[in-house]
Design an enzyme around this catalytic site. Structure first.
Site, PDB file in Angstrom:
ATOM      1  N   LYS A 295     -16.737 -24.099  11.524  1.00  0.00           N
ATOM      2  CA  LYS A 295     -17.939 -24.000  12.347  1.00  0.00           C
ATOM      3  C   LYS A 295     -17.570 -24.326  13.793  1.00  0.00           C
ATOM      4  O   LYS A 295     -16.902 -25.326  14.039  1.00  0.00           O
ATOM      5  CB  LYS A 295     -18.965 -25.010  11.830  1.00  0.00           C
ATOM      6  CG  LYS A 295     -20.307 -24.393  11.535  1.00  0.00           C
ATOM      7  CD  LYS A 295     -21.223 -25.296  10.763  1.00  0.00           C
ATOM      8  CE  LYS A 295     -22.625 -24.735  10.855  1.00  0.00           C
ATOM      9  NZ  LYS A 295     -23.541 -25.242   9.867  1.00  0.00           N
ATOM     10  N   GLU A 382     -36.024 -27.375  -1.511  1.00  0.00           N
ATOM     11  CA  GLU A 382     -37.372 -27.901  -1.289  1.00  0.00           C
ATOM     12  C   GLU A 382     -38.122 -28.136  -2.596  1.00  0.00           C
ATOM     13  O   GLU A 382     -38.843 -29.134  -2.737  1.00  0.00           O
ATOM     14  CB  GLU A 382     -38.171 -26.949  -0.384  1.00  0.00           C
ATOM     15  CG  GLU A 382     -37.759 -26.966   1.088  1.00  0.00           C
ATOM     16  CD  GLU A 382     -36.478 -26.180   1.376  1.00  0.00           C
ATOM     17  OE1 GLU A 382     -35.994 -25.470   0.469  1.00  0.00           O
ATOM     18  OE2 GLU A 382     -35.957 -26.284   2.506  1.00  0.00           O
ATOM     19  N   ARG A 410     -42.001 -22.706  -0.006  1.00  0.00           N
ATOM     20  CA  ARG A 410     -41.193 -22.410  -1.183  1.00  0.00           C
ATOM     21  C   ARG A 410     -41.527 -23.333  -2.351  1.00  0.00           C
ATOM     22  O   ARG A 410     -41.322 -22.998  -3.509  1.00  0.00           O
ATOM     23  CB  ARG A 410     -39.721 -22.556  -0.814  1.00  0.00           C
ATOM     24  CG  ARG A 410     -38.832 -22.294  -1.955  1.00  0.00           C
ATOM     25  CD  ARG A 410     -37.444 -22.004  -1.530  1.00  0.00           C
ATOM     26  NE  ARG A 410     -37.328 -20.717  -0.891  1.00  0.00           N
ATOM     27  CZ  ARG A 410     -36.223 -20.303  -0.275  1.00  0.00           C
ATOM     28  NH1 ARG A 410     -35.178 -21.085  -0.213  1.00  0.00           N
ATOM     29  NH2 ARG A 410     -36.166 -19.114   0.265  1.00  0.00           N
TER      30      ARG A 410
HETATM   31  C1  LIG Z   1     -35.549 -22.838   2.743  1.00  0.00           C
HETATM   32  C2  LIG Z   1     -34.811 -23.332   3.962  1.00  0.00           C
HETATM   33  N1  LIG Z   1     -34.623 -24.664   4.143  1.00  0.00           N
HETATM   34  C3  LIG Z   1     -33.975 -25.118   5.224  1.00  0.00           C
HETATM   35  C4  LIG Z   1     -33.492 -24.248   6.156  1.00  0.00           C
HETATM   36  C5  LIG Z   1     -32.821 -24.762   7.410  1.00  0.00           C
HETATM   37  N2  LIG Z   1     -31.433 -24.293   7.500  1.00  0.00           N
HETATM   38  C6  LIG Z   1     -31.067 -23.270   8.266  1.00  0.00           C
HETATM   39  S1  LIG Z   1     -29.441 -22.951   8.204  1.00  0.00           S
HETATM   40  C7  LIG Z   1     -29.183 -24.255   7.166  1.00  0.00           C
HETATM   41  C8  LIG Z   1     -27.804 -24.593   6.710  1.00  0.00           C
HETATM   42  C9  LIG Z   1     -27.074 -23.389   6.248  1.00  0.00           C
HETATM   43  O1  LIG Z   1     -25.794 -23.761   5.859  1.00  0.00           O
HETATM   44  P1  LIG Z   1     -24.811 -22.672   5.307  1.00  0.00           P
HETATM   45  O2  LIG Z   1     -25.583 -21.690   4.467  1.00  0.00           O
HETATM   46  O3  LIG Z   1     -23.661 -23.334   4.670  1.00  0.00           O
HETATM   47  O4  LIG Z   1     -24.389 -21.863   6.607  1.00  0.00           O
HETATM   48  P2  LIG Z   1     -23.605 -22.378   7.901  1.00  0.00           P
HETATM   49  O5  LIG Z   1     -24.627 -22.640   8.952  1.00  0.00           O
HETATM   50  O6  LIG Z   1     -22.842 -23.610   7.529  1.00  0.00           O
HETATM   51  O7  LIG Z   1     -22.734 -21.229   8.257  1.00  0.00           O
HETATM   52  C10 LIG Z   1     -30.369 -24.912   6.875  1.00  0.00           C
HETATM   53  C11 LIG Z   1     -30.501 -26.095   6.030  1.00  0.00           C
HETATM   54  C12 LIG Z   1     -33.720 -22.876   5.937  1.00  0.00           C
HETATM   55  N3  LIG Z   1     -33.309 -21.959   6.806  1.00  0.00           N
HETATM   56  N4  LIG Z   1     -34.362 -22.454   4.840  1.00  0.00           N
END
Ligand SMILES: Cc1ncc(C[n+]2csc(CCOP(=O)(O)OP(=O)(O)O)c2C)c(N)n1
Length: 655
Positions: A295, A382, A410
Site C-alpha cells: 500500500k 457489519e 447491510r
Molecule cells: C460494507 C463496508 N464496510 C466498510 C467499508 C469501508 N472500507 C472501505 S475500503 C476498506 C478496506 C479495504 O481493504 P482491502 O479490501 O484489503 O483493500 P485495500 O484498501 O487494502 O487495497 C474498508 C473497511 C466499506 N467500503 N464497505
C-alpha cells in the site's frame, strides 16, 4: 500516458515500466488537491497495468471489490483527461460507476460484493455461451466479509472459468484483523507454501516474456513477507500441493474451495504478473492468483502511514502532511464520539466499543488506545458486528456499535431479528448520517431514519450539536432497549461540551425558541440533528421579515414527542420539518403520520433529500444548494405556503 486499454497492449516492458511511473506521479499530484484513496491505488499500479495488458475491457470484465482502488483502471480506460476532476462536482466518481464508463463493469463502494458479482457474470456468460473473461480483484480485507465466503462457497459449483486476484497488502483501512489475516500471513511466510510446479514453469517459459518473468521470480526467492518486492518463487522441482490435486502454489483454503491457487507473487513485478495473468486467462478451471502488494508504493509518506493514506483529504506533496484546518475549527463529531465513549467506559464497566474495520473513520481509535481490552475490531463484517453485540447484550453488556449509516444497511436483518426483536440494549452510533459529499451515493447516509422507524422497541435520536451527542450517548447507556444515534461526518457546531453529560428524557423534544405571540403569522420550524442550525438561521430571517417563529429540536425520531409536535402543529400556520435524510419515510413523514392520526390539518413543508440517489460533489454545501436544503429555500417555501394559506381560516382553527 496512454489513451485507452488498447494502447497498453502495444507497449514494451520498458514503456510499461515508464507508464507505471507516470501513473504514480499523476496519482500523487492530483490527489494532493482533491484527496482520495491514494495508498490503495499506488499499490495496484503494476497489477492494473498487467490486467489491461492481458485482458480487453469492456468485453472482458474487471470487477473491483469496493472499487476505491480503481483510479489506475480509470486512468487507463479513457479517463485520464478528466482524472483531475475525481471526487469533485461533475467530475469522475471515486468508485467504479457503470454510468461513468463501459469499462466499469460493476459499481461498488461497499466491501465484499465483488466475488458474488463476478460469479454472477460468469454464470450469465456460461448461460449465453459467450467467451468473456471475468476477473475479480479483491483485497485481503474482503476476506473478513461474510459475502465473500458465500461466493467462494459457490464458485466451483457454478462455473468452470473464474479468475480471482487476491490483492494482499496486509491492510484493511487499519491493519487487517482476524484468523484469515493470520492464515494469509502463514501462506506468505511459510516456505512450504511457496513452491511451484514444473508445469507452471513450463507454461510461463513458453510466454513471450516468460523467461524473464521466471528469472526475476527466482532472483527474488529469498524475500518474503515484509519485503514485498522480494517475494518470489521457490525453485522448481519441489512442487507440492496440499491434497495431491496439483495446486501451483499452496493454499489449502482456496484449494478446498475448488479454486486452483497461484501464489503468493510479487504484485509489483510487471513481467511476472503479465505471465501469470496469461496463464490464468488460459486456464480452464476456477483459479485464484494471490498477489502481494505494498500500500502506498512509490510515495514514502504513504508507505510510512498506510492507515492515514488509505483515504485522505488534500495534502502537501513534499511532506505528505494534510492541509491544516483553519484555526478555531470545531472538533469533528468522530473525535467527540470517541472521546466521550472513553469517558463513559471509564465509569461504566458494561460498555464496550465495536467497529467493523473503521477505527479511525468512526473515532473508535480513541477507545482502542485508551482501553484496548474494551475495544473490538471485527473486520468488514457489519452483520457479525451487530449479532456479536447482541450476544454481548444478552450477558449484561451495553455494546456500542460505531458503524456508518450506509454500511449499517447491510446488517438490517440483524438489527431486526437479533437486536430489536429481542429488545436488547445495543447502542448504535451511526456515523456519516447525512452526506459524504466526495464519496457520493454509495456513502451518503440518507436512509437510516426510514429503515429504523418501522421497527418496534428501538429509540432513535439525532443531536443538534456535539454536546448533545455526548448527552445522547450518556442517555443511551441508561436504556434497556436498542438505541440509535445518528450524526454527520466532520466538523461539529463548536459549542462547549459539558464535563458531565446530561440524562435526556426519552421521547422529549427541546423547544429552542417559542412563539412570542405578537399577532404575527406563526411558523414552527422543527430542525432535526445538524439541520437544527439551518432551522435557527431560517428562523432569524423569518423573524426579521415579520413572522412569529418557533424553533424546536425534535431530538427523537422514535419515539416522536407527540405532545410537542401536536402543540406546535395546532398553534402554527405552517409547520416545517428539516432533516438531513431522504424525505420518503423520514422524520417529516413521521410528523405527517402523527398529524393525520390526530387530525391536525396544518400544512407541513418538508425539507430534506428527494427520492433519488444523490451524486457526489466537491462539498456538502453545493449539494444542499442544488437540492434546496438551504436557509433561502426554506424561507421561500414558508412564504409560498403562507401565501396559499388564508389568514382567517387559520385564526379560526387556532381559536
Ligand atoms: C460494507 C463496508 N464496510 C466498510 C467499508 C469501508 N472500507 C472501505 S475500503 C476498506 C478496506 C479495504 O481493504 P482491502 O479490501 O484489503 O483493500 P485495500 O484498501 O487494502 O487495497 C474498508 C473497511 C466499506 N467500503 N464497505
Amino acid at each position: 500516458m496512454v489513451d485507452g486499454p488498447q494502447h497498453v497492449k502495444k507497449l514494451t516492458l520498458e514503456q510499461l515500466t515508464k507508464l507505471a511511473e507516470e501513473i504514480r506521479h499523476e496519482l500523487i499530484t492530483v490527489l494532493a488537491k482533491s484527496g482520495g484513496h491514494l495508498g490503495p491505488n499506488l499499490g495496484v499500479v503494476e497489477l492494473t497495468i498487467a490486467l489491461h495488458s492481458v485482458f480487453s475491457t469492456p468485453k472482458d470484465k474487471l470487477v473491483w471489490d469496493v472499487s476505491h482502488q480503481s483510479y489506475v483502471h480509470k486512468l487507463l480506460t479513457g479517463r485520464k483527461d478528466r482524472f483531475h476532476t475525481i471526487r469533485q462536482t461533475g467530475g469522475l466518481n471515486g468508485f467504479c460507476l457503470r454510468t461513468e464508463s463501459p469499462h466499469d463493469s460493476f459499481g461498488a463502494g461497499h466491501a465484499g460484493t465483488a466475488l458474488s458479482a463476478a460469479l454472477g457474470m460468469c454464470a450469465a456468460r456460461d448461460q449465453r455461451k459467450s467467451d468473456e473473461n471475468v476477473v475479480c480483484i479483491f483485497g485481503d480485507a474482503a476476506l473478513t466479509n461474510g459475502i465473500s465466503y458465500e461466493a467462494l462457497n459457490n464458485i466451483a459449483h457454478t462455473t468452470k472459468k473464474f479468475i480471482g486476484i487476491l490483492n494482499d497488502n496486509e491492510w484493511s483501512i487499519a491493519k487487517n484483523v482476524g484468523a484469515i489475516s493470520s492464515y494469509l500471513n502463514k501462506v506468505i511466510t511459510h516456505p512450504r507454501y511457496n513452491r511451484w510446479s514444473k508445469d507452471f514453469e513450463r507454461f510461463v517459459r513458453r510466454l513471450p516474456k516468460g523467461e524473464l518473468a521466471l528469472k526475476l521470480a527466482h532472483k527474488a526467492e529469498e524475500g518474503f513477507k515484509g519485503a514485498v518486492t522480494g517475494v518470489g518463487l521457490q525453485p522448481s522441482g519441489s512442487s507440492i500441493d496440499s491434497d495431491g490435486r496439483g495446486g501451483y502454489g499452496n493454499s489449502l483454503f482456496f484449494e478446498e474451495m475448488g479454486l486452483r491457487y497461484l501464489g503468493p507473487v510479487d504484485g509489483h513485478d510487471l513481467p511476472l504478473l503479465i505471465s501469470l495473468l496469461e496463464f490464468a486467462k488460459n486456464y480452464d478451471r476456477p483459479i485464484v492468483l494471490h498477489v502481494l502488494t505494498k500500500k502506498g508504493k512509490g510515495y514514502d509518506a504513504a508507505i510510512a502511514y498506510p492507515e492515514k493514506f488509505h483515504g485522505l483529504g488534500p495534502y502537501d506533496v513534499a511532506s505528505g502532511d494534510p492541509v491544516p484546518a483553519k484555526p478555531g475549527t470545531p472538533p469533528n463529531y468522530q473525535d467527540v464520539f470517541g472521546q466521550t465513549l472513553v469517558k463513559l467506559c471509564q465509569k461504566n464497566n458494561t460498555l464496550v466499543g465495536i467497529t467493523a474495520a473503521m477505527p479511525s473513520g468512526t473515532g473508535l481509535k480513541h477507545l482502542e488506545k485508551a482501553m484496548p481490552d474494551r475495544y473490538f475490531d471485527v473486520g468488514i463484517a457489519e452483520e457479525h458486528a451487530v449479532i456479536f453485540a447482541a450476544g454481548m447484550a444478552t450477558m449484561g453488556f451495553h455494546p456500542v456499535c460505531a458503524i456508518y449509516s450506509t454500511f449499517l444497511q447491510r446488517a438490517y436483518d440483524c438489527i431486526h431479528h437479533d437486536v430489536c426483536l429481542q429488545d436488547l440494549p445495543v447502542i448504535f452510533c451511526l456515523d456519516r448520517a447525512g452526506l459524504s459529499a466526495n464519496d457520493g451515493p454509495t456513502h451518503h447516509g440518507l436512509f437510516d431514519i426510514a429503515y429504523l422507524r418501522c421497527l418496534p422497541n428501538l429509540i432513535a435520536m439525532a443531536p443538534k450539536d456535539e454536546d448533545e451527542l455526548a448527552d445522547m450517548m450518556f442517555t443511551a447507556t441508561h436504556q434497556n432497549h436498542p438505541t440509535f444515534i445518528r450524526y454527520p461526518r466532520g466538523t461539529a457546531e463548536g459549542v462547549p461540551i459539558k464535563d458531565q453529560p446530561k440524562l435526556l428524557e426519552v421521547g422529549k423534544a427541546e423547544v429552542i425558541q417559542n412563539f412570542s405571540s405578537n399577532g404575527k403569522r406563526k411558523v414552527a420550524l422543527f430542525g432535526l440533528g445538524n439541520m437544527n442550525s439551518l432551522a435557527r438561521k431560517a428562523a432569524a430571517q423569518l423573524v426579521a421579515e415579520g413572522f412569529d417563529v418557533a424553533v424546536i429540536n425534535p431530538r427523537f425520531t422514535k419515539p416522536l414527542d407527540a405532545g410537542t409536535h401536536e402543540f406546535f402543529g395546532r398553534a402554527a400556520e405552517v409547520v416545517v420539518t428539516l432533516e438531513d435524510h431522504v424525505l420518503a419515510g423520514g422524520y417529516g413523514s413521521a410528523v405527517l403520520e402523527l398529524f393525520n392520526e390526530r387530525a391536525i390539518t396544518r400544512p407541513v413543508v418538508r425539507i430534506g433529500w428527494p427520492d433519488q440517489f444523490i451524486e457526489h460533489a466537491t462539498s456538502q454545501d453545493e449539494l444542499r444548494r442544488k437540492y434546496g436544503l438551504t436557509v433561502e429555500h426554506t424561507v421561500a417555501k414558508v412564504k409560498a405556503q403562507l401565501a396559499e394559506t388564508p389568514v382567517m381560516a387559520r385564526l379560526i382553527e387556532v381559536a
